[in-house]
Enzyme design. Structure first.
Site, PDB file in Angstrom:
ATOM      1  N   LEU A  34       0.809  -1.224   0.000  1.00  0.00           N
ATOM      2  CA  LEU A  34       0.000   0.000   0.000  1.00  0.00           C
ATOM      3  C   LEU A  34       0.841   1.272   0.000  1.00  0.00           C
ATOM      4  O   LEU A  34       1.839   1.376   0.721  1.00  0.00           O
ATOM      5  CB  LEU A  34      -0.953  -0.011   1.207  1.00  0.00           C
ATOM      6  CG  LEU A  34      -1.900  -1.211   1.264  1.00  0.00           C
ATOM      7  CD1 LEU A  34      -2.836  -1.094   2.476  1.00  0.00           C
ATOM      8  CD2 LEU A  34      -2.721  -1.362  -0.014  1.00  0.00           C
ATOM      9  N   HIS A  35       0.440   2.221  -0.820  1.00  0.00           N
ATOM     10  CA  HIS A  35       1.129   3.515  -0.913  1.00  0.00           C
ATOM     11  C   HIS A  35       0.083   4.626  -0.887  1.00  0.00           C
ATOM     12  O   HIS A  35      -1.122   4.362  -0.688  1.00  0.00           O
ATOM     13  CB  HIS A  35       1.982   3.574  -2.186  1.00  0.00           C
ATOM     14  CG  HIS A  35       1.243   3.217  -3.440  1.00  0.00           C
ATOM     15  ND1 HIS A  35       0.221   3.991  -3.938  1.00  0.00           N
ATOM     16  CD2 HIS A  35       1.356   2.161  -4.283  1.00  0.00           C
ATOM     17  CE1 HIS A  35      -0.245   3.444  -5.041  1.00  0.00           C
ATOM     18  NE2 HIS A  35       0.412   2.329  -5.271  1.00  0.00           N
ATOM     19  N   HIS A  38      -3.299   4.156  -2.742  1.00  0.00           N
ATOM     20  CA  HIS A  38      -4.270   3.313  -2.029  1.00  0.00           C
ATOM     21  C   HIS A  38      -4.854   4.071  -0.830  1.00  0.00           C
ATOM     22  O   HIS A  38      -6.044   3.966  -0.534  1.00  0.00           O
ATOM     23  CB  HIS A  38      -3.606   2.045  -1.489  1.00  0.00           C
ATOM     24  CG  HIS A  38      -2.977   1.174  -2.536  1.00  0.00           C
ATOM     25  ND1 HIS A  38      -1.616   1.006  -2.640  1.00  0.00           N
ATOM     26  CD2 HIS A  38      -3.529   0.423  -3.516  1.00  0.00           C
ATOM     27  CE1 HIS A  38      -1.355   0.184  -3.638  1.00  0.00           C
ATOM     28  NE2 HIS A  38      -2.500  -0.183  -4.192  1.00  0.00           N
ATOM     29  N   GLY A 151      -9.107   3.595  -8.259  1.00  0.00           N
ATOM     30  CA  GLY A 151      -8.277   4.731  -8.652  1.00  0.00           C
ATOM     31  C   GLY A 151      -8.371   5.004 -10.142  1.00  0.00           C
ATOM     32  O   GLY A 151      -8.406   4.071 -10.945  1.00  0.00           O
ATOM     33  N   LYS A 153      -5.979   6.082 -11.637  1.00  0.00           N
ATOM     34  CA  LYS A 153      -4.631   5.715 -12.092  1.00  0.00           C
ATOM     35  C   LYS A 153      -4.688   4.579 -13.118  1.00  0.00           C
ATOM     36  O   LYS A 153      -3.987   4.588 -14.110  1.00  0.00           O
ATOM     37  CB  LYS A 153      -3.803   5.311 -10.866  1.00  0.00           C
ATOM     38  CG  LYS A 153      -2.614   4.438 -11.110  1.00  0.00           C
ATOM     39  CD  LYS A 153      -1.496   5.212 -11.766  1.00  0.00           C
ATOM     40  CE  LYS A 153      -0.191   4.458 -11.841  1.00  0.00           C
ATOM     41  NZ  LYS A 153      -0.269   3.095 -12.275  1.00  0.00           N
ATOM     42  N   VAL A 180      -3.124   9.840  -7.428  1.00  0.00           N
ATOM     43  CA  VAL A 180      -2.208  10.491  -6.483  1.00  0.00           C
ATOM     44  C   VAL A 180      -0.802  10.420  -7.084  1.00  0.00           C
ATOM     45  O   VAL A 180      -0.389   9.375  -7.599  1.00  0.00           O
ATOM     46  CB  VAL A 180      -2.243   9.788  -5.109  1.00  0.00           C
ATOM     47  CG1 VAL A 180      -1.221  10.405  -4.162  1.00  0.00           C
ATOM     48  CG2 VAL A 180      -3.641   9.871  -4.520  1.00  0.00           C
ATOM     49  N   SER A 189       2.882   4.296  -7.631  1.00  0.00           N
ATOM     50  CA  SER A 189       2.646   2.910  -8.031  1.00  0.00           C
ATOM     51  C   SER A 189       3.616   2.028  -7.270  1.00  0.00           C
ATOM     52  O   SER A 189       4.760   2.439  -7.014  1.00  0.00           O
ATOM     53  CB  SER A 189       2.893   2.763  -9.533  1.00  0.00           C
ATOM     54  OG  SER A 189       3.018   1.398  -9.872  1.00  0.00           O
ATOM     55  N   ARG A 191       5.083  -0.279  -8.461  1.00  0.00           N
ATOM     56  CA  ARG A 191       6.185  -0.614  -9.378  1.00  0.00           C
ATOM     57  C   ARG A 191       7.310   0.431  -9.354  1.00  0.00           C
ATOM     58  O   ARG A 191       8.427   0.139  -9.791  1.00  0.00           O
ATOM     59  CB  ARG A 191       5.662  -0.723 -10.810  1.00  0.00           C
ATOM     60  CG  ARG A 191       4.729  -1.885 -11.000  1.00  0.00           C
ATOM     61  CD  ARG A 191       4.368  -1.997 -12.451  1.00  0.00           C
ATOM     62  NE  ARG A 191       3.235  -2.881 -12.643  1.00  0.00           N
ATOM     63  CZ  ARG A 191       2.401  -2.807 -13.664  1.00  0.00           C
ATOM     64  NH1 ARG A 191       2.585  -1.887 -14.585  1.00  0.00           N
ATOM     65  NH2 ARG A 191       1.408  -3.642 -13.784  1.00  0.00           N
TER      66      ARG A 191
HETATM   67  P1  AMP Z   1      -3.497  -2.257  -6.973  1.00  0.00           P
HETATM   68  O1  AMP Z   1      -3.107  -2.626  -5.587  1.00  0.00           O
HETATM   69  O2  AMP Z   1      -2.359  -1.772  -7.809  1.00  0.00           O
HETATM   70  O3  AMP Z   1      -4.320  -3.336  -7.648  1.00  0.00           O
HETATM   71  O4  AMP Z   1      -4.461  -1.002  -6.860  1.00  0.00           O
HETATM   72  C1  AMP Z   1      -5.580  -1.028  -6.037  1.00  0.00           C
HETATM   73  C2  AMP Z   1      -6.402   0.214  -6.267  1.00  0.00           C
HETATM   74  O5  AMP Z   1      -5.617   1.376  -5.973  1.00  0.00           O
HETATM   75  C3  AMP Z   1      -6.879   0.367  -7.714  1.00  0.00           C
HETATM   76  O6  AMP Z   1      -8.204   0.867  -7.721  1.00  0.00           O
HETATM   77  C4  AMP Z   1      -5.907   1.386  -8.260  1.00  0.00           C
HETATM   78  O7  AMP Z   1      -6.401   2.128  -9.352  1.00  0.00           O
HETATM   79  C5  AMP Z   1      -5.698   2.279  -7.053  1.00  0.00           C
HETATM   80  N1  AMP Z   1      -4.457   3.056  -7.194  1.00  0.00           N
HETATM   81  C6  AMP Z   1      -3.210   2.573  -7.438  1.00  0.00           C
HETATM   82  N2  AMP Z   1      -2.334   3.596  -7.574  1.00  0.00           N
HETATM   83  C7  AMP Z   1      -3.042   4.736  -7.422  1.00  0.00           C
HETATM   84  C8  AMP Z   1      -2.704   6.139  -7.480  1.00  0.00           C
HETATM   85  N3  AMP Z   1      -1.459   6.560  -7.711  1.00  0.00           N
HETATM   86  N4  AMP Z   1      -3.695   7.037  -7.283  1.00  0.00           N
HETATM   87  C9  AMP Z   1      -4.981   6.623  -7.048  1.00  0.00           C
HETATM   88  N5  AMP Z   1      -5.348   5.325  -6.995  1.00  0.00           N
HETATM   89  C10 AMP Z   1      -4.403   4.393  -7.180  1.00  0.00           C
END
Ligand code: AMP
Length: 288
Positions: A34-35, A38, A151, A153, A180, A189, A191
């Site tokens: 988580l960042h 999230h 997100g 994103k 964000v 991200s 990544r």
């Molecule tokens: P993930 O853990 O990468 O599958 O992402 C989980 C959720 O967090 C998804 O709805 C993503 O779109 C959202 N998310 C990831 N990075 C960002 C960001 N930089 N800004 C806003 N939402 C994000």
């Protein structure tokens, strides 16, 4: 600390119990690590709902490359601390086998959102969106009526989720949260941590390309926006651009012209030092 639930049956009855008390449920689905991106979703969920729920599950179905799955590191304790800071009430953290009982045997059941998943991320990552759509459906069904936070994103993913919720009449209200970014514009991200410091600086070129492309759209010149984005991206030769496109936000159809006042989405993605990065931005035609 949030209550940690390991099974889908336990999750279903937890959610039902909260709803029975008349509470509105907020749901944030993640793959952990988580960042700040999230965290913005968790914050919205906490602010808008009575019970804030989160899932942490690294879904193997959505990884088209085994190496990416193996490299995906999740520290559950650290993530639970983040959830705790944002007032999350319960976290579903299931094992792979809990979600996909016969894994690693192929899972023949899939939710496919045709028309939205073949281009862009889908073109380079076969099966990715089927994996996303299938797990999102499964987790939404297990949770039941809720507000689900996603997100912007991952804009293509957001469109896919909106469409499957509509088509399957799932009882979820999808809320899109803005991307964000780090101070230099790079979209947060998990990544990003894989980039060496020098590459990390170069990675901002995607955001710079979007700003330039958005400038073209806002000046009314939709037709030149893709070229403008490609030109900016080319200033960092190590960024291998996967795509740069201007699309209609609901259908993701590419757009070369649109009337003033139309809101469009600019999408970009590229690979830098073997790390795939994606970003997007909104722009209104003729806004300047
Ligand atoms: P993930 O853990 O990468 O599958 O992402 C989980 C959720 O967090 C998804 O709805 C993503 O779109 C959202 N998310 C990831 N990075 C960002 C960001 N930089 N800004 C806003 N939402 C994000």
């Amino acid at each position: 600390m949030p209550e940690v639930i390991r099974t889908l049956a336990g999750w279903r009855s937890y959610a039902e119990g909260r709803r029975r008390k008349g509470e509105r449920l907020g749901l944030t689905m993640t793959m952990g690590a988580l960042h700040a991106g999230h965290e913005s979703l968790l914050e919205r969920s906490r602010a808008q709902c009575d019970a804030s729920l989160a899932t942490i599950f690294v879904n193997p179905l959505q990884f088209d490359r085994v190496e990416d799955l193996e490299r995906y590191e999740v520290d559950l304790e650290a993530d639970l601390d983040v959830c705790d800071r944002h007032g999350v009430d319960a976290v579903l953290a299931p094992s792979t086998h809990e979600v996909w009982p016969l894994w690693p045997e192929a899972t023949p059941t899939a939710v496919r959102v045709r028309g939205l998943t073949e281009a862009f991320e889908g073109a380079d990552r076969p099966g990715h969106f089927d994996g996303v759509a299938t797990v999102v459906t499964k987790l939404l069904v297990a949770t039941g009526e809720c507000t689900a936070y996603f997100g912007e994103k991952d804009f293509q993913q957001l469109c896919v989720v909106r469409r499957l919720v509509l088509d399957l009449s799932l009882p979820a209200a999808v809320v899109a949260c803005p991307t964000v970014r780090e101070d230099d514009g790079l979209a947060c991200s998990s990544r990003n941590a894989r980039l060496a410091p020098e590459a990390r600086k170069r990675a901002t070129v995607l955001h710079r390309a979007l700003l330039a492309g958005a400038g073209a759209v806002e000046s009314g010149d939709v037709g030149s926006a893709e070229r403008v984005m490609r030109e900016v991206a080319a200033t960092e030769p190590e960024m291998h651009l996967a795509y740069a496109a201007v699309v209609e936000p609901a259908t993701l159809h590419e757009v070369r012209d649109a009337s003033p006042g139309t809101e469009l989405r600019l999408l970009v993605a590229g690979v830098l030092e073997g790390v795939r990065l994606l970003d997007n931005a909104a722009a209104v035609v003729g806004a300047r």
